[in-house]
Design a protein around this motif. Structure first.
Motif, PDB file in Angstrom:
ATOM      1  N   CYS A 165      35.584 -15.277  66.481  1.00  0.00           N
ATOM      2  CA  CYS A 165      34.279 -15.924  66.449  1.00  0.00           C
ATOM      3  C   CYS A 165      33.795 -16.251  67.866  1.00  0.00           C
ATOM      4  O   CYS A 165      33.708 -17.409  68.245  1.00  0.00           O
ATOM      5  CB  CYS A 165      34.391 -17.194  65.601  1.00  0.00           C
ATOM      6  SG  CYS A 165      32.848 -18.059  65.334  1.00  0.00           S
ATOM      7  N   GLY A 167      31.110 -16.651  71.032  1.00  0.00           N
ATOM      8  CA  GLY A 167      29.715 -17.061  71.105  1.00  0.00           C
ATOM      9  C   GLY A 167      28.838 -15.897  71.532  1.00  0.00           C
ATOM     10  O   GLY A 167      29.279 -14.980  72.226  1.00  0.00           O
ATOM     11  N   GLN A 169      24.742 -15.151  72.964  1.00  0.00           N
ATOM     12  CA  GLN A 169      23.412 -15.613  73.354  1.00  0.00           C
ATOM     13  C   GLN A 169      22.582 -14.393  73.741  1.00  0.00           C
ATOM     14  O   GLN A 169      23.088 -13.480  74.406  1.00  0.00           O
ATOM     15  CB  GLN A 169      23.479 -16.588  74.531  1.00  0.00           C
ATOM     16  CG  GLN A 169      24.176 -17.899  74.215  1.00  0.00           C
ATOM     17  CD  GLN A 169      24.261 -18.801  75.431  1.00  0.00           C
ATOM     18  OE1 GLN A 169      24.433 -18.342  76.556  1.00  0.00           O
ATOM     19  NE2 GLN A 169      24.143 -20.101  75.222  1.00  0.00           N
ATOM     20  N   THR A 180      30.621 -14.880  74.832  1.00  0.00           N
ATOM     21  CA  THR A 180      31.576 -15.815  75.432  1.00  0.00           C
ATOM     22  C   THR A 180      32.701 -16.097  74.453  1.00  0.00           C
ATOM     23  O   THR A 180      32.708 -15.616  73.321  1.00  0.00           O
ATOM     24  CB  THR A 180      30.883 -17.138  75.802  1.00  0.00           C
ATOM     25  OG1 THR A 180      30.404 -17.767  74.603  1.00  0.00           O
ATOM     26  CG2 THR A 180      29.713 -16.900  76.735  1.00  0.00           C
ATOM     27  N   ASP A 183      32.529 -20.815  70.653  1.00  0.00           N
ATOM     28  CA  ASP A 183      31.833 -22.072  70.928  1.00  0.00           C
ATOM     29  C   ASP A 183      31.125 -22.586  69.680  1.00  0.00           C
ATOM     30  O   ASP A 183      30.178 -23.352  69.762  1.00  0.00           O
ATOM     31  CB  ASP A 183      30.842 -21.900  72.090  1.00  0.00           C
ATOM     32  CG  ASP A 183      29.716 -20.934  71.755  1.00  0.00           C
ATOM     33  OD1 ASP A 183      28.809 -20.817  72.577  1.00  0.00           O
ATOM     34  OD2 ASP A 183      29.732 -20.338  70.667  1.00  0.00           O
ATOM     35  N   GLY A 184      31.583 -22.152  68.503  1.00  0.00           N
ATOM     36  CA  GLY A 184      30.989 -22.628  67.259  1.00  0.00           C
ATOM     37  C   GLY A 184      31.553 -23.972  66.862  1.00  0.00           C
ATOM     38  O   GLY A 184      32.369 -24.574  67.563  1.00  0.00           O
ATOM     39  N   CYS A 189      29.640 -19.556  63.091  1.00  0.00           N
ATOM     40  CA  CYS A 189      29.716 -18.641  64.226  1.00  0.00           C
ATOM     41  C   CYS A 189      28.364 -18.005  64.514  1.00  0.00           C
ATOM     42  O   CYS A 189      27.554 -17.799  63.611  1.00  0.00           O
ATOM     43  CB  CYS A 189      30.722 -17.525  63.944  1.00  0.00           C
ATOM     44  SG  CYS A 189      32.370 -18.092  63.491  1.00  0.00           S
ATOM     45  N   ASP A 190      28.167 -17.668  65.798  1.00  0.00           N
ATOM     46  CA  ASP A 190      27.025 -16.844  66.185  1.00  0.00           C
ATOM     47  C   ASP A 190      27.298 -15.379  65.838  1.00  0.00           C
ATOM     48  O   ASP A 190      26.445 -14.691  65.295  1.00  0.00           O
ATOM     49  CB  ASP A 190      26.777 -16.938  67.696  1.00  0.00           C
ATOM     50  CG  ASP A 190      26.402 -18.338  68.134  1.00  0.00           C
ATOM     51  OD1 ASP A 190      25.651 -19.002  67.392  1.00  0.00           O
ATOM     52  OD2 ASP A 190      26.859 -18.773  69.205  1.00  0.00           O
ATOM     53  N   VAL A 225      21.263 -14.217  65.713  1.00  0.00           N
ATOM     54  CA  VAL A 225      21.252 -15.088  66.894  1.00  0.00           C
ATOM     55  C   VAL A 225      19.828 -15.375  67.350  1.00  0.00           C
ATOM     56  O   VAL A 225      19.499 -16.509  67.727  1.00  0.00           O
ATOM     57  CB  VAL A 225      22.082 -14.441  68.028  1.00  0.00           C
ATOM     58  CG1 VAL A 225      21.808 -15.117  69.365  1.00  0.00           C
ATOM     59  CG2 VAL A 225      23.566 -14.512  67.697  1.00  0.00           C
ATOM     60  N   LYS A 230      23.501 -19.059  61.541  1.00  0.00           N
ATOM     61  CA  LYS A 230      24.948 -19.097  61.686  1.00  0.00           C
ATOM     62  C   LYS A 230      25.625 -18.373  60.527  1.00  0.00           C
ATOM     63  O   LYS A 230      25.077 -18.285  59.424  1.00  0.00           O
ATOM     64  CB  LYS A 230      25.445 -20.543  61.733  1.00  0.00           C
ATOM     65  CG  LYS A 230      24.937 -21.352  62.924  1.00  0.00           C
ATOM     66  CD  LYS A 230      25.575 -20.875  64.223  1.00  0.00           C
ATOM     67  CE  LYS A 230      25.151 -21.760  65.394  1.00  0.00           C
ATOM     68  NZ  LYS A 230      25.804 -21.350  66.649  1.00  0.00           N
TER      69      LYS A 230
END
Length: 414
Positions: A165, A167, A169, A180, A183-184, A189-190, A225, A230
């Motif tokens: 999972c 991240g 952006q 990345t 970061d969820g 998750c993204d 995203v 999510k």
């Protein structure tokens, strides 16, 4: 007097209790109806979107799904082109096959027409070769998804390895996607990496501008995203490890084809830089859309303004990188020839303010003294004709005024 007060108090308390019971009953009934609406049995369809012509298990996957979930479950196949050799599946076993590519001898089907043909509440994208454990765990999955409030999709692993999972952006203005470490929060998750099936509502899929683009999982999550949706990693095992290629050579062919599909995806979604952040201090960047053999990053320039600025975007990162490399090459040539030089205009402003190019720059402005021109053989040659130097940079002189232009690419004009 005291007796009357006590009587009034008892009557008030009795009335209050009755009102409280009525309100509580109404609340419980509302909650019961809400729970019932959540637990309403949802219908679902299975879609097989990704498989390889040269080595697939589609017919057996369809047979297995009907054997486990029942012959009534609608199965659809969505493919870019008519498969060859044809899939060994009768029309009795699938609800429909949709071919996306344009062909002269038939009407091209649209995304909307495919979605209109799917009448179920939910869609589950099942990878080729996937095998479901049993109907009980699958029905539990549908019930759990029905109760989910914050995730647009469930990801279910279909291989031995677990799902990751990271991240994700996407900066549309900068043409950039950044991936990345995780970061969820609370399992949301993204972007979810790994071999997986994806369960989502048909309505959710219909809101995406490109619901069938492959590679499917990355395509869907990129579109999620942008909308700040999510997804959730569903940990109960619904699938057993799926059947992979039968021919060992197919794996290498698949990796090559998948890389081409990923490149095509980035170009379609206007992503020109993919940044993989290893940690806070280290990252790797891959550029798409700019090299020495490609056309320039943008189309027309009107009134010295490229078309992407009109569309609210900044200079593509691969073009900025080209500007940096070109300017560094010119600085080196000038330094070796003892030509005095300096930054001017917006280039000087960017260096002073952010120690870099301004993100919407399309050129680097460099000033020199006219008396230093004879010192530099590149400028002397350019005064007579345009030429390409030993590093592959094109030098030319403007038709009017004392201006010179250096370009990195033969096909580019930056």
């Amino acid at each position: 007097m005291t007796f009357l007060l006590k009587r009034k108090f008892i009557i008030c308390m009795f009335t209050f209790n009755i009102v409280f019971v009525i309100i509580l009953y109404s609340f419980l009934q509302t909650e019961k109806m809400a729970t019932y609406s959540y637990m309403k049995k949802l219908t679902y369809s299975v879609i097989i979107r990704e498989f390889e012509e040269y080595d697939n298990d589609v017919s057996q996957t369809v047979h297995h799904i009907h054997e486990v979930l029942g012959i009534h479950v609608p199965i659809y196949i969505v493919t870019d082109k008519r498969t060859y050799p044809p899939l060994n599946i009768s029309n009795d076993h699938i609800r429909g096959t949709f071919v996306l590519d344009f062909e002269m001898d038939r009407k091209r089907i649209t995304d909307a027409e495919i979605l209109d043909a799917i009448t179920s509440d939910l869609i589950i994208f099942v990878p080729d070769g996937a095998r479901i454990q049993n109907k009980t765990v699958f029905n539990r999955l549908i019930d759990d998804f029905n109760l989910a409030k914050f995730s647009k999709a469930f990801a279910l692993k279909t291989n031995i390895n677990g799902l990751m999972c990271p991240g994700m952006q996407i900066n549309v203005q900068r043409w950039r996607m950044t991936i990345t470490d995780f970061d969820g929060s609370e399992g949301l998750c993204d972007y979810i990496e790994g071999d997986q099936a994806i369960l989502l509502r048909t309505e959710t899929l219909s809101e995406l501008p490109s619901p069938w683009t492959i590679p499917l999982t990355k395509s869907l999550y990129m579109q999620f995203v942008i909308r700040r949706w999510k997804s959730f990693v569903y940990t109960p095992l619904v699938f057993v490890p799926r059947i992979t290629f039968r021919n060992p050579k197919s794996t290498e062919i698949f990796k090559y084809e998948q890389k081409k599909r990923e490149d095509k995806l980035y170009r379609k979604f206007n992503i020109k830089e993919v940044v993989h952040k290893i940690n806070a201090e280290h990252e790797n960047s891959m550029y798409y859309g700019c090299d020495r053999e490609t056309e320039r990053c943008f189309t027309s320039v009107i009134n010295n303004i490229p078309d992407f600025l009109y569309r609210g975007k900044w200079t593509p990162p691969c073009c900025l990188r080209a500007l940096q490399e070109t300017s560094e090459h010119v600085f080196k040539v000038f330094s070796n020839a003892s030509v005095r030089h300096w930054l001017e205009g917006g280039s000087l402003l960017g260096a002073a303010r952010i120690r870099d190019l301004i993100p919407w720059d399309t050129s680097v402005d460099i000033g020199i003294y006219q008396e230093d021109i004879p010192k530099c053989r590149h400028l002397v040659k350019t005064g007579n004709y345009e030429f390409v130097d030993e590093k592959g940079f094109l030098w030319e002189k403007a038709e009017e005024g004392e201006f010179y232009k250096v370009e990195m690419y033969l096909h580019q004009t930056m």
